[in-house]
Design a protein around this motif. Structure first.
Motif, PDB file in Angstrom:
ATOM      1  N   ILE A   4      -4.635 -16.696  69.266  1.00 25.66           N
ATOM      2  CA  ILE A   4      -5.359 -16.382  68.030  1.00 25.66           C
ATOM      3  C   ILE A   4      -6.198 -17.608  67.694  1.00 25.66           C
ATOM      4  CG2 ILE A   4      -5.126 -15.797  65.588  1.00 25.66           C
ATOM      5  CD1 ILE A   4      -2.258 -14.679  66.433  1.00 25.66           C
ATOM      6  N   ILE A   5      -7.464 -17.381  67.370  1.00 24.50           N
ATOM      7  CA  ILE A   5      -8.382 -18.496  67.138  1.00 24.50           C
ATOM      8  C   ILE A   5      -8.728 -18.584  65.651  1.00 24.50           C
ATOM      9  CG2 ILE A   5     -10.585 -19.523  67.771  1.00 24.50           C
ATOM     10  CD1 ILE A   5     -10.430 -17.935  70.394  1.00 24.50           C
ATOM     11  N   LEU A  10     -13.266 -22.165  66.071  1.00 23.54           N
ATOM     12  CA  LEU A  10     -14.519 -21.548  66.511  1.00 23.54           C
ATOM     13  C   LEU A  10     -15.717 -22.466  66.270  1.00 23.54           C
ATOM     14  CD1 LEU A  10     -13.890 -17.880  65.369  1.00 23.54           C
ATOM     15  CD2 LEU A  10     -14.287 -18.640  67.725  1.00 23.54           C
ATOM     16  N   MET A  11     -15.526 -23.505  65.474  1.00 26.27           N
ATOM     17  CA  MET A  11     -16.596 -24.454  65.193  1.00 26.27           C
ATOM     18  C   MET A  11     -16.558 -25.663  66.141  1.00 26.27           C
ATOM     19  SD  MET A  11     -16.438 -24.075  61.039  1.00 26.27           S
ATOM     20  CE  MET A  11     -17.690 -25.287  60.677  1.00 26.27           C
ATOM     21  N   ILE A  12     -15.505 -25.801  66.935  1.00 29.16           N
ATOM     22  CA  ILE A  12     -15.341 -26.928  67.863  1.00 29.16           C
ATOM     23  C   ILE A  12     -16.516 -27.069  68.836  1.00 29.16           C
ATOM     24  CG2 ILE A  12     -13.966 -27.732  69.850  1.00 29.16           C
ATOM     25  CD1 ILE A  12     -11.453 -26.908  68.292  1.00 29.16           C
ATOM     26  N   PRO A  35      -8.932 -12.771  63.707  1.00 33.30           N
ATOM     27  CA  PRO A  35      -8.817 -11.899  62.536  1.00 33.30           C
ATOM     28  C   PRO A  35     -10.158 -11.802  61.800  1.00 33.30           C
ATOM     29  CG  PRO A  35      -7.078 -13.563  62.568  1.00 33.30           C
ATOM     30  CD  PRO A  35      -8.076 -13.947  63.605  1.00 33.30           C
ATOM     31  N   LEU A  36     -10.449 -10.656  61.218  1.00 31.63           N
ATOM     32  CA  LEU A  36     -11.691 -10.492  60.462  1.00 31.63           C
ATOM     33  C   LEU A  36     -11.758 -11.468  59.294  1.00 31.63           C
ATOM     34  CD1 LEU A  36     -12.258  -6.618  60.482  1.00 31.63           C
ATOM     35  CD2 LEU A  36     -13.459  -8.376  61.787  1.00 31.63           C
ATOM     36  N   ARG A  66     -16.878 -12.470  71.263  1.00 33.57           N
ATOM     37  CA  ARG A  66     -16.275 -12.427  72.603  1.00 33.57           C
ATOM     38  C   ARG A  66     -14.772 -12.165  72.539  1.00 33.57           C
ATOM     39  NH1 ARG A  66     -18.356 -17.891  75.436  1.00 33.57           N
ATOM     40  NH2 ARG A  66     -16.863 -17.193  76.998  1.00 33.57           N
ATOM     41  N   CYS A  67     -14.254 -12.006  71.332  1.00 38.58           N
ATOM     42  CA  CYS A  67     -12.815 -11.886  71.131  1.00 38.58           C
ATOM     43  C   CYS A  67     -12.459 -10.500  70.597  1.00 38.58           C
ATOM     44  CB  CYS A  67     -12.344 -12.928  70.117  1.00 38.58           C
ATOM     45  SG  CYS A  67     -12.797 -14.616  70.557  1.00 38.58           S
TER      46      CYS A  67
END
Length: 122
Positions: A4-5, A10-12, A35-36, A66-67
């Protein structure tokens, strides 16, 4: 394996010039879940953040496509914990409070290490 991200993960790619998907594959993860509520946090950052953080949020929003997107009501951190418990997935996050919470619950955590790679902490 599933992961789970979190929003900050996601900003990395923009903040640290690191391909999180290649790193996750290197660690053995091939099923990515977002998750939304994380997308909602990124949307808020796109409208409120400035400079590189705003760009990172936009890129993160794009990468999330992509997830596997999961719809669940509530605060993003609570959703991530709940999903990790139900699915047995690890969690990619740099959020110190969330990392501590997950580790205390016995959930595997992946985090940025030395600003140039991801590492499985538990």
């Amino acid at each position: 394996m599933k992961v789970i991200i979190d929003t900050n993960a996601l900003m990395i790619p923009v903040q640290f010039n690191l391909d999180i998907f290649s790193e996750l594959h290197r660690l053995g993860f091939n099923h990515f879940i977002v998750p939304l509520a994380v997308l909602n946090e990124l949307d808020r950052l796109v409208t409120t953040a400035r400079g590189q953080d705003r760009i990172a949020a936009k890129v993160g929003r794009s990468l999330a496509q992509r997830c596997e997107l999961v719809s669940k009501e509530g605060h993003a951190d609570d959703i991530i914990v709940s999903l990790a418990q139900v699915t047995g997935a690890a969690v990619l996050t740099n959020d110190i409070g969330l990392k501590k919470r997950l580790i205390e619950m016995g959930i595997r955590v992946i985090s940025l290490r030395q600003r140039n790679r991801l590492e499985l902490l538990s």
